[in-house]
Design a protein around this motif. Structure first.
Motif, mmCIF file in Angstrom:
data_model
loop_
_atom_site.group_PDB
_atom_site.id
_atom_site.type_symbol
_atom_site.label_atom_id
_atom_site.label_comp_id
_atom_site.label_asym_id
_atom_site.label_seq_id
_atom_site.Cartn_x
_atom_site.Cartn_y
_atom_site.Cartn_z
ATOM 1 N N ILE A 117 0.873 -1.183 0.000
ATOM 2 C CA ILE A 117 0.000 0.000 0.000
ATOM 3 C C ILE A 117 0.906 1.229 0.000
ATOM 4 O O ILE A 117 1.348 1.683 1.057
ATOM 5 C CB ILE A 117 -0.932 -0.014 1.230
ATOM 6 C CG1 ILE A 117 -1.650 -1.373 1.344
ATOM 7 C CG2 ILE A 117 -1.963 1.110 1.149
ATOM 8 C CD1 ILE A 117 -2.460 -1.548 2.614
ATOM 9 N N LYS A 120 -2.432 6.037 0.918
ATOM 10 C CA LYS A 120 -3.824 5.802 1.288
ATOM 11 C C LYS A 120 -4.680 5.618 0.027
ATOM 12 O O LYS A 120 -4.584 6.403 -0.913
ATOM 13 C CB LYS A 120 -4.337 7.001 2.103
ATOM 14 C CG LYS A 120 -5.394 6.611 3.120
ATOM 15 C CD LYS A 120 -5.611 7.672 4.171
ATOM 16 C CE LYS A 120 -6.361 8.857 3.603
ATOM 17 N NZ LYS A 120 -6.799 9.801 4.629
ATOM 18 N N LEU A 305 -9.128 2.234 5.955
ATOM 19 C CA LEU A 305 -8.305 1.021 6.053
ATOM 20 C C LEU A 305 -8.753 0.171 7.254
ATOM 21 O O LEU A 305 -8.789 0.643 8.389
ATOM 22 C CB LEU A 305 -6.831 1.396 6.208
ATOM 23 C CG LEU A 305 -5.823 0.244 6.203
ATOM 24 C CD1 LEU A 305 -5.826 -0.500 4.877
ATOM 25 C CD2 LEU A 305 -4.413 0.744 6.505
#
Length: 464
Positions: A117, A120, A305
């Motif tokens: 990741i 974001k 998340l």
């Protein structure tokens, strides 16, 4: 290359991830799932399912030896370990293929590869063909966990095994050491011991199956010892010396270190979360001892998340992960979501005899300040258990003396992993002792013992 955009990206396709993906798709979201190894995760490929297939083989083998008791004849009883393993792998393969079908049916896009990741709402997937860039407002981490390796006790696949090696054994152990007596350790001990391995279990805590009620642990220990297992409690394997085809274990017990020789060691000393290499720290995700810290709704504190299943901490159970997956999908879709309460999740261990429990142990209920009523009923008092030739077992129920709330239920014996669900539903519906007493249980069934155990807590037991 333009990034592919989704409403939700799920990282990890185990029982948490793939269920979250299906539920989100049902709710109309465009979903992607990223998996680096195999659909279905550890549970389906290397955990819950294949171990149950192997334990079923050992259970049938055990019953074959008891044929005479049932008026039957069975001669030349034996087993083919390769065929046992082959059946187990076939079962796992069939179910793993089924997950692929479910993904297609629910229009979930599957990316096989390693995810990171970078920022974001962004996921980068390294695949065989290069890399894929994905974006989504919501990301669910469902990366699971792996076996904990202790220094000096590392697996080599020949002499020292993890659960993966134990599911595809290179040889049949003659003298086996199992380190750790949680569900994984005790299930493998049970499997190999039944097939004839001389089995020793070492547990660092003061009892086997340490998360279970103390009374159930004591009952289990007695049963295992009767089957020929050697159980060492409050003991620790300090080091393993490997030489040729022998492992010498240095085991500290009662302040003294003794050495014992084995040809195989299975290490089952817990798990660690798969939190590395994802870029979580950079995003500001808080990690404590390899587990992501979340609130009761599996939110990580980083907007959009979420973390579910083993990576989000105990209890490390597939059904907890699945339930969290559904809850998070509902939450993202703006539906009313109920947090998963750990004490309302049943734990099941498929050793022989089986062990199952839900809610508080007797010690925990007392520690929390409850005044309690405890009921017990032994399998020996049940007609169906005697007819099955399964008289070894116990059902224990714990109630709040003031309100009649069912605080906990603990069982050991045949088929208790199926029976426990009755009490799980009872707790979910906030059942009292009166509701359970007024329920008519069918006869003859093992479930009648659940009724009798409740009656016993209130001095009303009939068949004892």
């Amino acid at each position: 290359m333009a990034a592919k955009s989704f409403d939700l990206i799920v990282i990890g396709a185990g029982p948490g991830g793939y269920v979250a993906a299906i539920r989100a798709a049902q709710l109309g979201m465009k979903v992607a799932i990223v998996e680096r190894e195999h659909l279905g995760g550890i549970c389906l490929n290397w955990g819950c399912i294949p171990t149950k297939a192997m334990l079923r083989s050992s259970e049938v083998f055990h019953l074959m030896h008891r044929a005479k008791e049932f008026g039957l004849k069975a001669d030349g009883i034996g087993y083919d370990l390769d065929a046992v393993v082959k059946r187990s792998r076939k079962v796992a393969g069939q179910l793993s293929g089924g997950i692929g079908h479910l993904m297609k049916k629910n229009k979930v896009t599957v990316f096989m590869g390693e995810a990171t990741i970078p920022a974001k709402g962004k996921v980068s997937v390294k695949t065989d063909k290069g890399s894929e860039e994905l974006t989504a407002k919501n990301i669910v981490l469902a990366t699971g966990a792996r076996a904990r390796e202790l220094p000096g006790l590392e697996a080599d696949g020949k002499l020292v095994w993890t659960y993966k090696h134990a599911l595809q054994p290179a040889h049949m152990p003659k003298k086996l050491l199992v380190i750790g007596s949680g569900a994984i350790g005790i299930e493998f001990a049970s499997f190999y011991n039944t097939l004839g391995a001389d089995t020793t279990v070492v547990e660092v805590m003061d009892r086997v199956l340490p998360v279970e009620d103390a009374e159930i642990s004591a009952f289990a220990k007695k049963s295992f010892e009767k089957q020929g297992m050697k159980i060492m409690q409050k003991a620790m394997v300090k080091k393993l010396d490997r030489k040729g085809d022998t492992v010498t274990a240095h085991i500290e017990v009662g302040g003294k270190v003794e050495t014992m020789d084995f040809d195989t060691v299975i290490s089952a000393v817990g798990i660690v979360g798969n939190v590395e290499g994802l870029g979580l720290e950079e995003l500001g995700v808080k990690i404590d001892r390899t587990h992501v810290i979340t609130d009761e709704f599996c939110r990580t504190g980083v907007d959009g998340l979420y973390a579910i299943g083993d990576i989000a901490g105990a209890p490390w159970l597939a059904h907890k992960a699945s339930h969290e997956g559904v809850m998070v999908a509902d939450l993202i879709a703006g539906k009313h979501a109920h947090p998963v309460k750990p004490e309302s999740i049943a734990g099941c261990t498929y050793c022989h005899p089986q062990v199952a429990s839900v809610g508080y142990t007797e010690a925990k209920a007392k520690e929390l300040g409850y005044e309690i009523k405890v009921g017990r009923f032994p399998f020996i008092g049940n007609g169906k258990a005697i007819a099955l030739g399964e008289e070894n077992g116990l059902i224990k129920t714990i109630f709040d003396a003031k309100t009649g709330e069912l605080l906990g239920a603990h069982m050991i014996g045949a088929e208790v992993t199926e029976l426990i669900q009755g009490y799980v539903v009872g707790r979910q519906l906030e059942t009292t002792e009166e509701d359970l007493m007024n329920t008519v249980f069918p006869h003859p069934t093992l479930s009648e013992m659940m009724h009798e155990s409740v009656l016993d807590a209130y001095d009303r037991v009939i068949h004892m």
